[in-house]
Design an enzyme around this catalytic site. Structure first.
Site, PDB file in Angstrom:
ATOM      1  N   TYR A   1     -12.114   6.448 -14.768  1.00 35.90           N
ATOM      2  CA  TYR A   1     -12.263   5.285 -13.878  1.00 35.90           C
ATOM      3  C   TYR A   1     -12.830   4.094 -14.651  1.00 35.90           C
ATOM      4  O   TYR A   1     -12.317   2.970 -14.555  1.00 35.90           O
ATOM      5  CB  TYR A   1     -13.167   5.661 -12.701  1.00 35.90           C
ATOM      6  CG  TYR A   1     -13.297   4.584 -11.651  1.00 35.90           C
ATOM      7  CD1 TYR A   1     -12.263   4.336 -10.757  1.00 35.90           C
ATOM      8  CD2 TYR A   1     -14.447   3.813 -11.561  1.00 35.90           C
ATOM      9  CE1 TYR A   1     -12.379   3.346  -9.794  1.00 35.90           C
ATOM     10  CE2 TYR A   1     -14.580   2.827 -10.603  1.00 35.90           C
ATOM     11  CZ  TYR A   1     -13.542   2.596  -9.715  1.00 35.90           C
ATOM     12  OH  TYR A   1     -13.661   1.604  -8.766  1.00 35.90           O
TER      13      TYR A   1
ATOM     14  N   ASP B   1       0.864  -1.190   0.000  1.00 31.00           N
ATOM     15  CA  ASP B   1       0.000   0.000   0.000  1.00 31.00           C
ATOM     16  C   ASP B   1       0.898   1.236   0.000  1.00 31.00           C
ATOM     17  O   ASP B   1       2.043   1.196   0.456  1.00 31.00           O
ATOM     18  CB  ASP B   1      -0.924   0.033   1.225  1.00 31.00           C
ATOM     19  CG  ASP B   1      -2.194   0.850   0.961  1.00 31.00           C
ATOM     20  OD1 ASP B   1      -3.272   0.246   0.785  1.00 31.00           O
ATOM     21  OD2 ASP B   1      -2.107   2.104   0.918  1.00 31.00           O
TER      22      ASP B   1
ATOM     23  N   ASN C   1      -5.702  -5.157  -6.288  1.00 34.05           N
ATOM     24  CA  ASN C   1      -6.829  -4.418  -5.709  1.00 34.05           C
ATOM     25  C   ASN C   1      -6.635  -2.912  -5.601  1.00 34.05           C
ATOM     26  O   ASN C   1      -7.609  -2.169  -5.687  1.00 34.05           O
ATOM     27  CB  ASN C   1      -7.103  -5.002  -4.312  1.00 34.05           C
ATOM     28  CG  ASN C   1      -8.065  -4.154  -3.520  1.00 34.05           C
ATOM     29  OD1 ASN C   1      -9.258  -4.108  -3.806  1.00 34.05           O
ATOM     30  ND2 ASN C   1      -7.535  -3.441  -2.514  1.00 34.05           N
TER      31      ASN C   1
ATOM     32  N   ASP D   1       4.104   2.888  -4.346  1.00 32.39           N
ATOM     33  CA  ASP D   1       3.085   3.195  -5.352  1.00 32.39           C
ATOM     34  C   ASP D   1       3.037   2.038  -6.354  1.00 32.39           C
ATOM     35  O   ASP D   1       4.039   1.751  -7.013  1.00 32.39           O
ATOM     36  CB  ASP D   1       3.487   4.504  -6.046  1.00 32.39           C
ATOM     37  CG  ASP D   1       2.473   4.965  -7.077  1.00 32.39           C
ATOM     38  OD1 ASP D   1       1.671   4.136  -7.558  1.00 32.39           O
ATOM     39  OD2 ASP D   1       2.501   6.164  -7.403  1.00 32.39           O
ATOM     40  N   VAL D   2       1.876   1.398  -6.482  1.00 32.28           N
ATOM     41  CA  VAL D   2       1.778   0.234  -7.373  1.00 32.28           C
ATOM     42  C   VAL D   2       2.041   0.572  -8.834  1.00 32.28           C
ATOM     43  O   VAL D   2       2.282  -0.330  -9.639  1.00 32.28           O
ATOM     44  CB  VAL D   2       0.391  -0.468  -7.273  1.00 32.28           C
ATOM     45  CG1 VAL D   2       0.217  -1.176  -5.955  1.00 32.28           C
ATOM     46  CG2 VAL D   2      -0.747   0.503  -7.567  1.00 32.28           C
TER      47      VAL D   2
ATOM     48  N   THR E   1     -16.741   1.993   1.374  1.00 29.00           N
ATOM     49  CA  THR E   1     -15.328   2.120   1.768  1.00 29.00           C
ATOM     50  C   THR E   1     -14.925   3.593   1.647  1.00 29.00           C
ATOM     51  O   THR E   1     -15.642   4.393   1.030  1.00 29.00           O
ATOM     52  CB  THR E   1     -14.390   1.301   0.845  1.00 29.00           C
ATOM     53  OG1 THR E   1     -14.284   1.996  -0.414  1.00 29.00           O
ATOM     54  CG2 THR E   1     -14.875  -0.105   0.619  1.00 29.00           C
TER      55      THR E   1
ATOM     56  N   LYS F   1     -11.018   0.474 -15.449  1.00 28.44           N
ATOM     57  CA  LYS F   1     -11.548  -0.784 -14.900  1.00 28.44           C
ATOM     58  C   LYS F   1     -11.943  -1.758 -16.010  1.00 28.44           C
ATOM     59  O   LYS F   1     -11.865  -2.967 -15.835  1.00 28.44           O
ATOM     60  CB  LYS F   1     -12.731  -0.478 -13.977  1.00 28.44           C
ATOM     61  CG  LYS F   1     -12.307   0.231 -12.689  1.00 28.44           C
ATOM     62  CD  LYS F   1     -11.351  -0.636 -11.897  1.00 28.44           C
ATOM     63  CE  LYS F   1     -10.957  -0.042 -10.562  1.00 28.44           C
ATOM     64  NZ  LYS F   1     -10.075  -0.932  -9.791  1.00 28.44           N
TER      65      LYS F   1
HETATM   66  P1  NAD Z   1     -10.052   2.311  -0.375  1.00 27.42           P
HETATM   67  O1  NAD Z   1      -9.761   3.707  -0.699  1.00 27.42           O
HETATM   68  O2  NAD Z   1     -10.675   1.968   0.937  1.00 27.42           O
HETATM   69  O3  NAD Z   1      -8.741   1.407  -0.535  1.00 27.42           O
HETATM   70  C1  NAD Z   1      -7.827   1.596  -1.584  1.00 27.42           C
HETATM   71  C2  NAD Z   1      -6.428   1.331  -1.045  1.00 27.42           C
HETATM   72  O4  NAD Z   1      -5.513   1.451  -2.150  1.00 27.42           O
HETATM   73  C3  NAD Z   1      -5.995   2.364   0.010  1.00 27.42           C
HETATM   74  O5  NAD Z   1      -5.432   1.712   1.126  1.00 27.42           O
HETATM   75  C4  NAD Z   1      -4.976   3.217  -0.728  1.00 27.42           C
HETATM   76  O6  NAD Z   1      -3.965   3.752   0.131  1.00 27.42           O
HETATM   77  C5  NAD Z   1      -4.390   2.211  -1.715  1.00 27.42           C
HETATM   78  N1  NAD Z   1      -3.776   2.873  -2.856  1.00 27.42           N
HETATM   79  C6  NAD Z   1      -4.296   3.897  -3.589  1.00 27.42           C
HETATM   80  N2  NAD Z   1      -3.435   4.273  -4.520  1.00 27.42           N
HETATM   81  C7  NAD Z   1      -2.339   3.481  -4.392  1.00 27.42           C
HETATM   82  C8  NAD Z   1      -1.109   3.378  -5.090  1.00 27.42           C
HETATM   83  N3  NAD Z   1      -0.817   4.196  -6.114  1.00 27.42           N
HETATM   84  N4  NAD Z   1      -0.218   2.446  -4.693  1.00 27.42           N
HETATM   85  C9  NAD Z   1      -0.493   1.637  -3.639  1.00 27.42           C
HETATM   86  N5  NAD Z   1      -1.631   1.684  -2.935  1.00 27.42           N
HETATM   87  C10 NAD Z   1      -2.556   2.591  -3.322  1.00 27.42           C
HETATM   88  O7  NAD Z   1     -10.991   1.796  -1.570  1.00 27.42           O
HETATM   89  P2  NAD Z   1     -11.681   0.388  -1.881  1.00 27.42           P
HETATM   90  O8  NAD Z   1     -13.105   0.679  -2.175  1.00 27.42           O
HETATM   91  O9  NAD Z   1     -11.330  -0.647  -0.894  1.00 27.42           O
HETATM   92  O10 NAD Z   1     -10.987   0.084  -3.285  1.00 27.42           O
HETATM   93  C11 NAD Z   1     -10.325  -1.125  -3.573  1.00 27.42           C
HETATM   94  C12 NAD Z   1     -10.558  -1.465  -5.030  1.00 27.42           C
HETATM   95  O11 NAD Z   1     -11.960  -1.710  -5.230  1.00 27.42           O
HETATM   96  C13 NAD Z   1     -10.185  -0.328  -5.994  1.00 27.42           C
HETATM   97  O12 NAD Z   1      -9.520  -0.860  -7.108  1.00 27.42           O
HETATM   98  C14 NAD Z   1     -11.533   0.224  -6.402  1.00 27.42           C
HETATM   99  O13 NAD Z   1     -11.499   0.846  -7.663  1.00 27.42           O
HETATM  100  C15 NAD Z   1     -12.375  -1.024  -6.389  1.00 27.42           C
HETATM  101  N6  NAD Z   1     -13.830  -0.785  -6.320  1.00 27.42           N
HETATM  102  C16 NAD Z   1     -14.369  -0.094  -5.272  1.00 27.42           C
HETATM  103  C17 NAD Z   1     -15.732   0.142  -5.260  1.00 27.42           C
HETATM  104  C18 NAD Z   1     -16.390   0.931  -4.142  1.00 27.42           C
HETATM  105  O14 NAD Z   1     -17.555   1.360  -4.303  1.00 27.42           O
HETATM  106  N7  NAD Z   1     -15.738   1.117  -3.005  1.00 27.42           N
HETATM  107  C19 NAD Z   1     -16.550  -0.340  -6.286  1.00 27.42           C
HETATM  108  C20 NAD Z   1     -15.958  -1.058  -7.334  1.00 27.42           C
HETATM  109  C21 NAD Z   1     -14.587  -1.275  -7.336  1.00 27.42           C
END
Ligand code: NAD
Length: 255
Positions: free
Chosen positions: A150, A38, A87, A60-61, A185, A154
């Site tokens: 976005y 992370d 993720n 950073d991923v 989240t 995706k």
């Molecule tokens: P979140 O913000 O709670 O978690 C995302 C995590 O990714 C955080 O801990 C953040 O620090 C980390 N992160 C962000 N940029 C980064 C980078 N460049 N390098 C390393 N780490 C990084 O959000 P979430 O909802 O748990 O999201 C997780 C995944 O689920 C994402 O890919 C998101 O697009 C996807 N998603 C979320 C939703 C939703 O409604 N929450 C819906 C569909 C898909």
């Protein structure tokens, strides 16, 4: 649940939301070796998995140098991987006509370059059979105004999962994508339209509920724990014949 023999798991975005819930869920299911990535060092350090062998990697991923180091560190610590969850992601919204190139690149860089680099590392580190889940989004298959960057990121991540599924199949490596709809989240925080709704409706719960009621036949968003359970299923032997699947989990939003 039963997992691949070398059930060391890589999870990106593990400090929050779906990634954190997935680490906790796999731990509850008996996984004991974790490589957690992370960008948020403090929140990643706060995740405790009592008695597990946890390698935390801050970075950073979307940075290839982070993965050069991560691949070395994971090999040295675990000798490879059996499972991976692609993720980490960021949100971004705005109509195409108003979208700056910088905002476009920021979202594509984390959500697509990051997914590619994570997937590449996972496919190198999983020596034979195993399982990978890519966290895509329903925004990758259902178009909505204001979700260009976005949604495009995706859609591309889901396609990457399908290509990886074909490449991995001869050695028993399964790759699936999950496409959540709305999940409660922190990713919503800081999105202008959502912050406006929270202010107008008086609370975050009310704003999430209003969006879910308007758009979702089931009438609610998912929790991170629910999505984590579905990711664990896709990683497990219970999903042994599933590969290249794009599994929607959206309360019927895309119907
Ligand atoms: P979140 O913000 O709670 O978690 C995302 C995590 O990714 C955080 O801990 C953040 O620090 C980390 N992160 C962000 N940029 C980064 C980078 N460049 N390098 C390393 N780490 C990084 O959000 P979430 O909802 O748990 O999201 C997780 C995944 O689920 C994402 O890919 C998101 O697009 C996807 N998603 C979320 C939703 C939703 O409604 N929450 C819906 C569909 C898909």
């Amino acid at each position: 649940m039963n997992f691949a023999p070398n059930a060391a798991v890589l999870i990106t975005g593990a400090a929050s939301g779906i990634g954190k819930a997935t680490a906790e869920r796999l731990y509850a299911d008996g996984v004991r070796r974790f490589a957690l990535v992370d960008i948020d060092e403090a929140r990643l350090a706060a995740l405790t998995l009592e008695g597990a062998d946890v390698l935390t990697l801050t970075g950073d991923v979307s940075d290839p140098a982070v993965w050069d180091k991560a691949e070395r560190d994971i090999s040295a610590r675990f000798g490879g991987l059996g499972l991976a969850v692609v993720n980490a992601g960021v949100s971004g919204a705005g109509p195409i006509a108003d979208l700056s190139f910088e905002d476009w690149r920021r979202v594509l860089s984390v959500n697509l370059d990051g997914a590619f680099l994570t997937l590449r590392a996972a496919m190198r580190l999983i020596a034979g059979a195993g399982a990978i889940v890519v966290v895509s989004s329903i925004a990758g298959i259902k178009a909505e105004p204001g979700v260009a960057a976005y949604g495009a990121s995706k859609a591309a991540a889901a396609h990457l999962a399908k290509v990886a599924a074909k490449e991995g199949a001869p050695r028993g490596l399964r790759v699936n994508a999950i496409l959540p709809g709305g999940v409660d989240t922190p990713i919503w925080n800081g999105m202008g339209f959502f912050d406006d709704m929270v202010r107008d409706l008086g609370s975050r719960d009310a704003a999430l509920q209003a969006m879910a009621t308007a758009a979702t036949p089931l009438g609610r968003f998912a929790t991170a724990d629910e999505i984590a359970g579905q990711i664990a299923f896709l990683l497990s032997d219970a999903a042994a014949t599933m590969t290249g699947a794009l599994l929607t989990s959206d309360g019927g939003y895309s119907l």
